[in-house]
Design a protein around this motif. Sequence first.
Motif, PDB file in Angstrom:
ATOM      1  N   ILE A  69       0.864  -1.176   0.000  1.00 56.42           N
ATOM      2  CA  ILE A  69       0.000   0.000   0.000  1.00 56.42           C
ATOM      3  C   ILE A  69       0.906   1.233   0.000  1.00 56.42           C
ATOM      4  O   ILE A  69       1.692   1.433   0.923  1.00 56.42           O
ATOM      5  N   VAL A  70       0.811   2.030  -1.057  1.00 60.03           N
ATOM      6  CA  VAL A  70       1.639   3.235  -1.181  1.00 60.03           C
ATOM      7  C   VAL A  70       0.720   4.448  -1.150  1.00 60.03           C
ATOM      8  O   VAL A  70      -0.145   4.606  -2.022  1.00 60.03           O
ATOM      9  N   ASN A  71       0.888   5.266  -0.125  1.00 61.96           N
ATOM     10  CA  ASN A  71       0.045   6.450   0.080  1.00 61.96           C
ATOM     11  C   ASN A  71      -1.433   6.098  -0.018  1.00 61.96           C
ATOM     12  O   ASN A  71      -2.216   6.799  -0.661  1.00 61.96           O
ATOM     13  N   GLY A  72      -1.792   4.967   0.616  1.00 57.85           N
ATOM     14  CA  GLY A  72      -3.185   4.571   0.696  1.00 57.85           C
ATOM     15  C   GLY A  72      -3.730   3.794  -0.490  1.00 57.85           C
ATOM     16  O   GLY A  72      -4.888   3.403  -0.481  1.00 57.85           O
ATOM     17  N   ARG A  73      -2.899   3.544  -1.501  1.00 58.55           N
ATOM     18  CA  ARG A  73      -3.366   2.837  -2.693  1.00 58.55           C
ATOM     19  C   ARG A  73      -2.595   1.543  -2.889  1.00 58.55           C
ATOM     20  O   ARG A  73      -1.363   1.530  -2.773  1.00 58.55           O
ATOM     21  N   PRO A  74      -3.287   0.453  -3.214  1.00 59.22           N
ATOM     22  CA  PRO A  74      -2.586  -0.809  -3.464  1.00 59.22           C
ATOM     23  C   PRO A  74      -1.738  -0.731  -4.720  1.00 59.22           C
ATOM     24  O   PRO A  74      -2.131  -0.107  -5.710  1.00 59.22           O
ATOM     25  N   LEU A  75      -0.569  -1.347  -4.650  1.00 59.04           N
ATOM     26  CA  LEU A  75       0.348  -1.360  -5.787  1.00 59.04           C
ATOM     27  C   LEU A  75       0.991  -2.738  -5.859  1.00 59.04           C
ATOM     28  O   LEU A  75       1.560  -3.218  -4.869  1.00 59.04           O
ATOM     29  N   ASP A  76       0.892  -3.391  -7.017  1.00 60.47           N
ATOM     30  CA  ASP A  76       1.553  -4.682  -7.220  1.00 60.47           C
ATOM     31  C   ASP A  76       3.017  -4.442  -7.551  1.00 60.47           C
ATOM     32  O   ASP A  76       3.331  -3.650  -8.444  1.00 60.47           O
ATOM     33  N   VAL A  77       3.893  -5.114  -6.819  1.00 63.20           N
ATOM     34  CA  VAL A  77       5.340  -4.968  -7.010  1.00 63.20           C
ATOM     35  C   VAL A  77       5.982  -6.349  -7.005  1.00 63.20           C
ATOM     36  O   VAL A  77       5.414  -7.302  -6.466  1.00 63.20           O
ATOM     37  N   PRO A  78       7.176  -6.476  -7.576  1.00 62.51           N
ATOM     38  CA  PRO A  78       7.874  -7.762  -7.542  1.00 62.51           C
ATOM     39  C   PRO A  78       8.317  -8.125  -6.114  1.00 62.51           C
ATOM     40  O   PRO A  78       8.522  -7.245  -5.281  1.00 62.51           O
ATOM     41  N   SER A 114      19.519   6.558   4.492  1.00 59.21           N
ATOM     42  CA  SER A 114      20.540   5.509   4.547  1.00 59.21           C
ATOM     43  C   SER A 114      19.952   4.129   4.846  1.00 59.21           C
ATOM     44  O   SER A 114      20.611   3.115   4.632  1.00 59.21           O
ATOM     45  N   GLU A 115      18.726   4.065   5.330  1.00 58.56           N
ATOM     46  CA  GLU A 115      18.087   2.785   5.671  1.00 58.56           C
ATOM     47  C   GLU A 115      17.261   2.201   4.529  1.00 58.56           C
ATOM     48  O   GLU A 115      16.898   1.032   4.564  1.00 58.56           O
ATOM     49  N   ARG A 116      16.951   2.988   3.544  1.00 62.50           N
ATOM     50  CA  ARG A 116      15.987   2.595   2.506  1.00 62.50           C
ATOM     51  C   ARG A 116      16.423   1.412   1.659  1.00 62.50           C
ATOM     52  O   ARG A 116      15.586   0.666   1.184  1.00 62.50           O
ATOM     53  N   ASP A 117      17.709   1.227   1.462  1.00 63.28           N
ATOM     54  CA  ASP A 117      18.163   0.120   0.624  1.00 63.28           C
ATOM     55  C   ASP A 117      18.187  -1.196   1.388  1.00 63.28           C
ATOM     56  O   ASP A 117      18.201  -2.258   0.793  1.00 63.28           O
ATOM     57  N   ALA A 118      18.135  -1.134   2.705  1.00 67.23           N
ATOM     58  CA  ALA A 118      18.188  -2.352   3.513  1.00 67.23           C
ATOM     59  C   ALA A 118      16.796  -2.923   3.803  1.00 67.23           C
ATOM     60  O   ALA A 118      16.680  -4.063   4.224  1.00 67.23           O
ATOM     61  N   VAL A 119      15.751  -2.139   3.573  1.00 70.01           N
ATOM     62  CA  VAL A 119      14.396  -2.582   3.878  1.00 70.01           C
ATOM     63  C   VAL A 119      13.804  -3.285   2.658  1.00 70.01           C
ATOM     64  O   VAL A 119      13.613  -2.670   1.609  1.00 70.01           O
ATOM     65  N   VAL A 120      13.531  -4.575   2.812  1.00 72.65           N
ATOM     66  CA  VAL A 120      12.908  -5.363   1.749  1.00 72.65           C
ATOM     67  C   VAL A 120      11.417  -5.424   2.034  1.00 72.65           C
ATOM     68  O   VAL A 120      10.993  -5.788   3.137  1.00 72.65           O
ATOM     69  N   LEU A 121      10.625  -5.052   1.049  1.00 72.96           N
ATOM     70  CA  LEU A 121       9.178  -5.012   1.216  1.00 72.96           C
ATOM     71  C   LEU A 121       8.583  -6.408   1.292  1.00 72.96           C
ATOM     72  O   LEU A 121       9.090  -7.344   0.674  1.00 72.96           O
ATOM     73  N   ARG A 122       7.482  -6.497   2.047  1.00 72.34           N
ATOM     74  CA  ARG A 122       6.720  -7.743   2.176  1.00 72.34           C
ATOM     75  C   ARG A 122       5.272  -7.458   1.816  1.00 72.34           C
ATOM     76  O   ARG A 122       4.804  -6.321   1.929  1.00 72.34           O
ATOM     77  N   ASP A 123       4.581  -8.491   1.426  1.00 73.29           N
ATOM     78  CA  ASP A 123       3.182  -8.363   1.057  1.00 73.29           C
ATOM     79  C   ASP A 123       2.395  -7.672   2.172  1.00 73.29           C
ATOM     80  O   ASP A 123       2.517  -8.033   3.344  1.00 73.29           O
ATOM     81  N   GLY A 124       1.637  -6.641   1.807  1.00 66.86           N
ATOM     82  CA  GLY A 124       0.810  -5.920   2.772  1.00 66.86           C
ATOM     83  C   GLY A 124       1.485  -4.760   3.465  1.00 66.86           C
ATOM     84  O   GLY A 124       0.826  -4.037   4.223  1.00 66.86           O
ATOM     85  N   ASP A 125       2.786  -4.541   3.234  1.00 62.53           N
ATOM     86  CA  ASP A 125       3.469  -3.400   3.853  1.00 62.53           C
ATOM     87  C   ASP A 125       2.800  -2.097   3.443  1.00 62.53           C
ATOM     88  O   ASP A 125       2.272  -1.965   2.342  1.00 62.53           O
ATOM     89  N   ARG A 126       2.861  -1.130   4.359  1.00 65.71           N
ATOM     90  CA  ARG A 126       2.311   0.205   4.090  1.00 65.71           C
ATOM     91  C   ARG A 126       3.456   1.200   3.992  1.00 65.71           C
ATOM     92  O   ARG A 126       4.268   1.313   4.896  1.00 65.71           O
ATOM     93  N   ILE A 127       3.466   1.919   2.876  1.00 66.29           N
ATOM     94  CA  ILE A 127       4.507   2.906   2.603  1.00 66.29           C
ATOM     95  C   ILE A 127       3.850   4.266   2.419  1.00 66.29           C
ATOM     96  O   ILE A 127       2.875   4.402   1.676  1.00 66.29           O
ATOM     97  N   GLU A 128       4.375   5.267   3.092  1.00 62.82           N
ATOM     98  CA  GLU A 128       3.942   6.643   2.885  1.00 62.82           C
ATOM     99  C   GLU A 128       5.128   7.421   2.325  1.00 62.82           C
ATOM    100  O   GLU A 128       6.232   7.365   2.890  1.00 62.82           O
ATOM    101  N   LEU A 129       4.915   8.101   1.227  1.00 62.52           N
ATOM    102  CA  LEU A 129       5.962   8.884   0.580  1.00 62.52           C
ATOM    103  C   LEU A 129       5.562  10.344   0.596  1.00 62.52           C
ATOM    104  O   LEU A 129       4.439  10.695   0.212  1.00 62.52           O
TER     105      LEU A 129
END
Length: 66
Positions: free
Chosen positions: A4-13, A44-59
Motif C-alpha cells: 500500500i503506497v500512500n493509501g493505494r494498493p500497488l503490485d510490485v515484484p 541511509s536505511e531505505r536500501d536495507a528494507v525489503v518489502l513484504r506483502d501488505g506493507d504500508r509505505i507513505e511517501l
Amino acid sequence: MTVIVNGRPLDVPDSLTINALLAQLDLTQRVAAVEHNGAALAASERDAVVLRDGDRIELVRATAGG
C-alpha cells in the motif's frame, strides 16, 4: 505481491527494497520522507528494507514555494 503506497494498493515484484520501489516509481530524487509501516526511515536505511506483502509505505515529496 501487493503493498500500500500512500493509501493505494500497488503490485510490485517480490524482494523489492524501498530504494528500488522509489526507482520504479521514478521518485528517487523527489522524495523527502519515507515511512514504512508507521516508522520513518532515514535515507541511509531505505536500501536495507525489503518489502513484504501488505506493507504500508507513505511517501512525502518535497515541494518548493512559500
